[in-house]
Scaffold this active site. Structure first.
Site, short mmCIF file in Angstrom:
data_model
loop_
_atom_site.label_atom_id
_atom_site.label_comp_id
_atom_site.label_asym_id
_atom_site.label_seq_id
_atom_site.Cartn_x
_atom_site.Cartn_y
_atom_site.Cartn_z
N PHE A 14 0.85 -1.19 0.00
CA PHE A 14 0.00 0.00 0.00
C PHE A 14 0.88 1.24 0.00
O PHE A 14 1.86 1.32 0.74
CB PHE A 14 -0.90 0.02 1.23
CG PHE A 14 -1.88 1.16 1.25
CD1 PHE A 14 -3.05 1.10 0.52
CD2 PHE A 14 -1.61 2.31 1.98
CE1 PHE A 14 -3.96 2.14 0.53
CE2 PHE A 14 -2.51 3.37 2.00
CZ PHE A 14 -3.69 3.28 1.27
N GLU A 80 -9.15 7.12 2.52
CA GLU A 80 -7.73 7.33 2.21
C GLU A 80 -7.36 8.76 2.61
O GLU A 80 -7.29 9.65 1.79
CB GLU A 80 -7.42 7.09 0.73
CG GLU A 80 -7.34 5.63 0.32
CD GLU A 80 -8.71 5.03 -0.02
OE1 GLU A 80 -8.76 3.82 -0.27
OE2 GLU A 80 -9.71 5.77 -0.02
N SER A 81 -7.16 8.98 3.91
CA SER A 81 -6.64 10.22 4.49
C SER A 81 -7.71 11.25 4.84
O SER A 81 -8.71 10.90 5.45
CB SER A 81 -5.51 10.78 3.62
OG SER A 81 -4.45 9.83 3.52
N CYS A 95 -4.06 9.15 0.02
CA CYS A 95 -2.96 8.20 -0.13
C CYS A 95 -3.36 7.09 -1.08
O CYS A 95 -4.37 7.17 -1.78
CB CYS A 95 -2.56 7.65 1.24
SG CYS A 95 -3.94 6.84 2.11
N PHE A 271 -8.38 1.08 11.22
CA PHE A 271 -8.76 0.26 10.08
C PHE A 271 -8.51 -1.22 10.37
O PHE A 271 -7.67 -1.58 11.20
CB PHE A 271 -7.97 0.67 8.84
CG PHE A 271 -8.34 2.03 8.31
CD1 PHE A 271 -9.32 2.17 7.35
CD2 PHE A 271 -7.70 3.17 8.77
CE1 PHE A 271 -9.67 3.42 6.86
CE2 PHE A 271 -8.03 4.42 8.30
CZ PHE A 271 -9.03 4.55 7.34
N SER A 277 -6.05 6.49 11.05
CA SER A 277 -6.12 7.88 10.60
C SER A 277 -6.78 8.71 11.70
O SER A 277 -7.65 8.22 12.43
CB SER A 277 -6.95 8.02 9.31
OG SER A 277 -6.27 7.50 8.20
N HIS A 303 -1.73 9.86 9.64
CA HIS A 303 -2.12 8.66 8.89
C HIS A 303 -0.99 7.64 8.97
O HIS A 303 0.18 8.00 8.83
CB HIS A 303 -2.44 9.02 7.45
CG HIS A 303 -3.51 10.07 7.34
ND1 HIS A 303 -4.84 9.79 7.51
CD2 HIS A 303 -3.44 11.41 7.15
CE1 HIS A 303 -5.55 10.90 7.42
NE2 HIS A 303 -4.71 11.90 7.20
N GLU A 307 2.40 -1.84 7.84
CA GLU A 307 2.94 -3.11 7.36
C GLU A 307 4.46 -3.04 7.17
O GLU A 307 4.99 -2.08 6.62
CB GLU A 307 2.29 -3.53 6.04
CG GLU A 307 0.82 -3.86 6.15
CD GLU A 307 -0.06 -2.70 5.71
OE1 GLU A 307 -1.09 -2.96 5.07
OE2 GLU A 307 0.29 -1.55 6.00
#
Length: 434
Positions: A14, A80-81, A95, A271, A277, A303, A307
Site C-alpha cells: 500500500f 484514504e486520508s 494516499c 482500520f 487515521s 495517517h 505493514e
C-alpha cells in the site's frame, strides 16, 4: 456522525505517502463574498452540502468515513486520508492510488456554483516521492504528468523538486496569486503569528500573520512503532467499532496528548486489519470563529500504514508553533517538543520534515531577531532529533513521552528554499548505525 465502511484493502503493498492538494479561493475567510452575512460561520465553501463533496470524492476514489464541524473548519476523515474545508480554502490529502488531481476540475465548479468563488487565488500540490510509483494511475504515474495536468488548468504554475532525486525528496507545484494586486506573490495569512499561541492572543498584532504548515513524513517504522496499529478487534466487528477503537488507540499511545486536550477535538479511525487515521481541530484562540479576519482554529492530521516493508506515518499541522519552549502545560507545544512527541510514537528509521511558511512572516523574523523562521525551524529539527534531551527532572526532556528517541538520528539533508511568497525548510534524518 455517520460512518461508512472503507473499501476492501488492495492486494500487494500500500502506498502510504500522500498527495496533498491545497486550494485557496480567496486571500482569507473575510474575503469571501458572503462573509458579512453569516451568523453561524457557515459561509463560503462551508456552505457546500456534504453530498456535493461526496460526489467529488467519488472522482478521487475515496469515501467520507466521519466528519467533525469546528468553528472555522470542517474536518472529514476519509477512507484514504483527510479533507478539510474552510470558507476560503480546502485541503485534500489522499494516499494509496487515489486520483487526487482528477478532482480539481470538479472542485473549481463546486466553488463557483455553491460558494460564489469563481477563481483560484493560490494552489499548492505536494507529495513525497512514491514508494511504488508503478502502482499509481492516471496523471499520478509520474511527476511530469502531474505537472502537465496542472499546467493545463493553471497558466501561472511552477514545479520544484526539493532533495535528492535518487533519495528522499519532496515535490511541489504552486501557482502565483490570481489577484493582480499582489505581483510579488505575497499570500494573505490564515493564522496569527506564533506569539499569539502562547496565551498572548489578545496582544498580538492581527495585521501580521503567517500561513504555516509543518509535515513530518516517516518511513521504516520500528516494530514497537508499528505494533499498536494492527487491529485486535474481530473482523466481523471492526467496522462498527472503528471510531471507538481509533479514539482508544489515540489515548493509549499518546496521540491525544500531542496538544492540550482542552484545545483539541479529535476524530480517529482504526482500520481492519491494520492502519490508522485521525483529524484534530485545534481551537487555540478562545474567540475562534467569531471574526473571519481573526482566525483561531487550526488542525493536525495523522495517517499510518504499519505493514513491514512499506511502513509509513505522516503528521501535518497548520498551527504556527513557537520555536522556544514554554513551561505552561496548557499551551501549544514548541516545534522541538512536538517533533519529539511525534517521533517517539512511531520511532521511524528515516524521516523528512518540511516547514512551509509565508515569506512575510519569515522576513519579519529575520529583520527583528536576526534569525529567519526557516533557520529557526532547521535548528529545532536538528535539536529535536540529533541532541540528547536535557535531564531537568520535569517535562518531556525528563523522559516523558516525547524524548526517548532524541539524539538517535543524524541529519542527511538540509535545504532552505525561497518560492514566490513562501519559504521552505526541508531536512531528512535517519537513525544512527549502532
Amino acid at each position: 456522525m455517520a460512518d461508512l465502511a472503507p473499501p476492501p484493502a488492495p492486494s500487494g503493498p500500500f502506498e502510504g505517502p500522500e498527495k496533498l492538494l491545497e486550494i485557496w479561493f480567496a486571500p482569507s475567510a473575510a474575503d469571501c463574498p458572503d462573509a458579512a452575512s453569516s451568523t453561524d460561520g457557515k459561509f463560503g465553501l462551508r456552505r457546500v452540502p456534504r453530498p456535493v463533496w461526496e460526489e467529488m470524492l467519488d472522482i478521487v476514489k475515496c469515501k467520507i468515513l466521519s466528519a467533525v464541524e469546528g468553528t472555522e473548519t470542517d474536518a472529514y476523515l476519509l477512507s484514504e486520508s483527510s479533507f478539510f474545508v474552510s470558507p476560503h480554502r480546502l485541503i485534500l490529502k489522499t494516499c494509496g492510488t487515489t486520483l487526487n488531481l482528477l478532482g480539481v476540475p470538479r472542485i473549481l465548479e463546486i466553488a463557483r456554483d455553491h460558494a460564489g468563488l469563481p477563481s483560484v487565488y493560490r494552489l499548492f500540490y505536494s507529495r513525497k516521492a512514491f514508494m511504488f510509483p508503478e502502482r499509481q494511475i492516471g496523471p499520478h504515474r509520474e511527476w511530469k504528468a502531474e505537472i502537465e495536468f496542472l499546467d493545463n488548468l493553471f497558466p501561472n504554475g511552477s514545479a520544484y523538486t526539493v532533495g535528492k532525486v535518487n533519495g528522499d525528496h519532496w515535490l511541489l507545484y504552486l501557482t502565483s496569486p490570481g489577484d493582480s494586486s499582489s505581483p510579488n506573490g505575497d499570500t494573505a495569512p490564515n493564522s496569527p503569528i506564533s506569539s499569539a499561541i502562547n496565551g498572548d492572543a489578545d496582544d498580538a498584532d492581527d495585521t501580521i500573520a503567517s500561513d504555516y504548515t509543518i509535515e513530518i513524513l516517516m518511513t521504516n517504522l520500528s516494530p514497537e512503532g508499528r505494533a499498536p496499529f494492527f487491529n485486535k478487534t474481530p473482523p466481523e466487528d471492526a467496522d462498527a467499532t472503528a471510531g471507538a477503537d481509533g479514539m482508544a488507540l489515540s489515548s493509549e499511545i499518546g496521540i491525544s496528548n500531542l496538544f492540550p486536550e482542552h484545545l483539541t477535538t479529535l476524530d480517529a479511525y482504526s482500520f481492519s486489519p491494520c492502519g490508522y487515521s485521525c483529524n484534530a481541530l485545534l481551537k487555540w484562540r478562545p474567540d475562534a470563529g467569531q471574526n473571519p479576519s481573526r482566525p483561531g482554529e487550526g488542525y493536525y492530521t495523522i495517517h499510518v500504514t504499519p505493514e513491514e516493508g512499506w511502513s509509513y506515518a505522516s503528521f501535518e499541522c497548520n498551527v504556527p508553533l513557537p520555536t522556544s519552549s514554554t513551561d505552561k502545560p496548557t499551551s501549544v507545544p514548541d516545534l522541538k517538543t512536538l517533533i519529539r512527541r511525534v517521533v517517539d510514537i512511531f520511532r521511524p528509521g528515516r524521516l523528512t520534515l518540511t516547514l512551509f511558511i509565508s515569506s512575510k512572516d519569515n522576513d519579519a523574523a529575520e529583520e527583528e531577531e536576526g534569525e529567519s523562521a526557516v533557520e529557526a525551524a532547521q535548528r529545532a529539527f536538528k535539536s529535536a532529533l540529533t541532541l540528547p534531551p536535557k535531564r531537568s527532572g520535569r517535562g518531556d526532556d525528563a523522559g516523558e513521552r516525547g524524548g526517548a528517541f532524541a539524539g538517535l538520528y543524524k541529519r542527511t539533508d538540509k535545504i532552505n528554499y525561497e518560492f514566490g511568497g513562501y519559504d521552505l525548510a526541508f531536512a531528512s534524518f535517519e537513525l544512527r548505525s549502532s
